[in-house]
Motif scaffolding. Structure first.
Motif, mmCIF file in Angstrom:
data_model
loop_
_atom_site.group_PDB
_atom_site.id
_atom_site.type_symbol
_atom_site.label_atom_id
_atom_site.label_comp_id
_atom_site.label_asym_id
_atom_site.label_seq_id
_atom_site.Cartn_x
_atom_site.Cartn_y
_atom_site.Cartn_z
ATOM 1 N N LEU A 153 -54.199 -82.359 -49.796
ATOM 2 C CA LEU A 153 -53.549 -81.081 -49.480
ATOM 3 C C LEU A 153 -52.180 -81.311 -48.877
ATOM 4 O O LEU A 153 -52.009 -82.142 -47.978
ATOM 5 N N ILE A 154 -51.194 -80.588 -49.413
ATOM 6 C CA ILE A 154 -49.898 -80.495 -48.739
ATOM 7 C C ILE A 154 -49.871 -79.076 -48.183
ATOM 8 O O ILE A 154 -49.695 -78.117 -48.927
ATOM 9 N N PRO A 155 -50.148 -78.919 -46.878
ATOM 10 C CA PRO A 155 -50.401 -77.577 -46.353
ATOM 11 C C PRO A 155 -49.150 -76.723 -46.196
ATOM 12 O O PRO A 155 -48.027 -77.228 -46.219
ATOM 13 N N GLN A 156 -49.400 -75.405 -46.040
ATOM 14 C CA GLN A 156 -48.345 -74.436 -45.766
ATOM 15 C C GLN A 156 -47.806 -74.739 -44.356
ATOM 16 O O GLN A 156 -48.574 -75.146 -43.495
ATOM 17 N N ASP A 193 -49.301 -76.137 -50.812
ATOM 18 C CA ASP A 193 -49.249 -74.716 -50.438
ATOM 19 C C ASP A 193 -47.847 -74.379 -49.927
ATOM 20 O O ASP A 193 -47.476 -74.763 -48.811
ATOM 21 N N GLU A 194 -47.095 -73.661 -50.724
ATOM 22 C CA GLU A 194 -45.740 -73.217 -50.350
ATOM 23 C C GLU A 194 -44.874 -74.360 -49.827
ATOM 24 O O GLU A 194 -44.365 -74.293 -48.698
ATOM 25 N N PRO A 195 -44.683 -75.383 -50.629
ATOM 26 C CA PRO A 195 -43.946 -76.540 -50.120
ATOM 27 C C PRO A 195 -42.474 -76.266 -49.821
ATOM 28 O O PRO A 195 -41.845 -77.061 -49.120
ATOM 29 N N THR A 203 -46.672 -71.053 -54.687
ATOM 30 C CA THR A 203 -45.260 -70.871 -54.351
ATOM 31 C C THR A 203 -44.754 -69.458 -54.606
ATOM 32 O O THR A 203 -45.284 -68.726 -55.442
ATOM 33 N N HIS A 204 -43.752 -69.090 -53.798
ATOM 34 C CA HIS A 204 -42.989 -67.859 -54.057
ATOM 35 C C HIS A 204 -41.665 -68.245 -54.711
ATOM 36 O O HIS A 204 -40.845 -67.385 -55.001
ATOM 37 N N ASP A 205 -41.470 -69.544 -54.874
ATOM 38 C CA ASP A 205 -40.194 -70.076 -55.333
ATOM 39 C C ASP A 205 -40.266 -70.283 -56.847
ATOM 40 O O ASP A 205 -40.794 -71.270 -57.339
ATOM 41 N N LEU A 206 -39.753 -69.297 -57.576
ATOM 42 C CA LEU A 206 -39.938 -69.329 -59.036
ATOM 43 C C LEU A 206 -39.073 -70.388 -59.713
ATOM 44 O O LEU A 206 -39.396 -70.845 -60.797
ATOM 45 N N VAL A 207 -37.998 -70.796 -59.040
ATOM 46 C CA VAL A 207 -37.194 -71.895 -59.597
ATOM 47 C C VAL A 207 -38.060 -73.157 -59.602
ATOM 48 O O VAL A 207 -38.124 -73.892 -60.588
ATOM 49 N N LEU A 208 -38.755 -73.355 -58.492
ATOM 50 C CA LEU A 208 -39.666 -74.497 -58.389
ATOM 51 C C LEU A 208 -40.763 -74.396 -59.450
ATOM 52 O O LEU A 208 -41.045 -75.369 -60.158
ATOM 53 N N ALA A 209 -41.363 -73.216 -59.560
ATOM 54 C CA ALA A 209 -42.464 -73.027 -60.514
ATOM 55 C C ALA A 209 -41.987 -73.323 -61.936
ATOM 56 O O ALA A 209 -42.658 -74.017 -62.704
#
Ligand SMILES: Nc1ncnc2c1ncn2[C@@H]1O[C@H](COP(=O)(O)OP(=O)(O)OP(=O)(O)O)[C@@H](O)[C@H]1O
Ligand SMILES: [Mg+2]
Length: 314
Positions: A97-100, A181-183, A214-220
């Motif tokens: 896990l990479i946590p929030q 989670d939300e890195p 993620t909320h980061d769509l560039v990342l997604a």
């Protein structure tokens, strides 16, 4: 230890409910989905829709008062009914896990060396080997001055460095799967770029599969081969090219509401997690809504290689 083959994470009618004083909160609602090994799946959706709870269910990290139903299959195991001991041997070693929120996840009063060593202890009892592994891990995540990082407390590191330490801890035991989670939450554009590179690095290591919340769509867009969209505890759409050609009315509305797409707000609000509805949960906000949508719950229909929970694609 499981064998060398690639594993998928398969959720079958997975439900997570919290019984709290104000009533039952169904954070994950009857999710059936396959997260395929060999690819990165982005999990998106508005705040409170159940993304982190879903990840914690997979990791067996739900609080004791949570009720988990359905199956979570991984290799020959059903995580949903695994014992605490089995989950302890799976967590970190098989699924990392990479946590929030790195700031909250690192212990503020312990040096980085001790925190990294603790993560490695799960897989190796030899302290010398652990120290060598910790050094090489930190180097592989771009830390040149390992001695300084070892002796640092979290507050002595920048946000981007903390995030990289969290990533290092998440993959310390070379897990087959990583859940991030939300890195990039709360990071500025330069730090976000560092995290993209770090996740690329993880992807190119031995990791077989990843779920990136993620909320980061560039990342997604950059990182993920598959996107799963959550709304009010359900996965409403999942597959390839979801960000380019969204199908579910919620996905279309959610994407249009984001600042990078002109911030066109969606009408209405999400149902409360405890709300009981018969039909589609998005129906009250949907401009395609029909009688059927209000009275009957749509299944997850297969449509052009995706699953979409909407009668438009039945
Ligand atoms: N331990 C808990 N006890 C009770 N309710 C909880 C608990 N954890 C989460 N919830 C509730 O479950 C729902 C889903 O929460 P979750 O944290 O998964 O959302 P999320 O999609 O990760 O949101 P965000 O994008 O803000 O991180 C929310 O309504 C939340 O309040
Ligand atoms: Mg979350």
């Amino acid at each position: 230890m499981l064998d060398e083959s690639t594993y998928d994470i398969v959720l079958q009618n997975t439900t997570v409910e919290f019984d709290i004083s104000s009533g039952a909160v169904k954070a994950v609602d009857n999710v059936t989905a396959t997260f395929y090994g060999g690819q990165i799946t982005g999990l998106i959706g508005e705040s409170g829709c159940g993304k982190s709870v879903l990840a914690h269910a997979i990791l067996g990290m739900l609080p004791s008062y949570a009720k988990l139903e359905g199956n979570i299959l991984y290799g020959d195991k059903n995580i949903a009914s695994a014992s605490t001991k089995e989950m302890r041997s799976l967590r970190g070693k098989e699924i990392g896990l990479i946590p929030q929120n790195p700031g909250d996840s690192l212990n503020p009063v312990r040096r980085i060396e001790a925190q990294l060593d603790e993560a490695l202890l799960v897989a190796d009892e030899n302290s010398k080997r652990r120290k060598n592994k910790a050094e090489s891990l930190l180097r592989s995540f771009g830390f040149d001055n390992v001695k300084r990082i070892f002796s640092s407390y979290p507050f002595e590191l920048s946000g981007g460095m903390q995030q990289r330490v969290i990533c290092t801890i998440g993959v310390a035991c070379s897990p087959r799967w990583v859940l991030a989670d939300e890195p990039t939450k709360g990071l500025d554009i330069d730090l976000r770029k560092q995290v993209y590179d770090t996740l690329e690095m993880i992807k190119n290591k031995s990791v077989q599969g990843m779920i990136v919340i993620t909320h980061d769509l560039v990342l997604a867009e950059k990182l993920c081969q598959c996107i799963a969209v959550m709304y009010s505890g359900e996965i409403v759409e999942m597959g390839k090219d979801v960000l380019k050609t969204p199908l579910h009315p919620y996905t279309k509305g959610f994407l249009a509401s984001l600042p990078e797409n002109g911030m066109h707000p969606m009408k209405g609000i999400s149902p409360k997690p405890g709300d009981k509805s018969f039909g589609c949960k998005f129906a009250p906000r949907c401009s395609y809504c029909t009688e059927r949508c209000i009275n009957e719950k749509p299944e997850q229909y297969e449509y052009e290689g995706r699953t979409v929970r909407c009668f438009l694609y039945a």
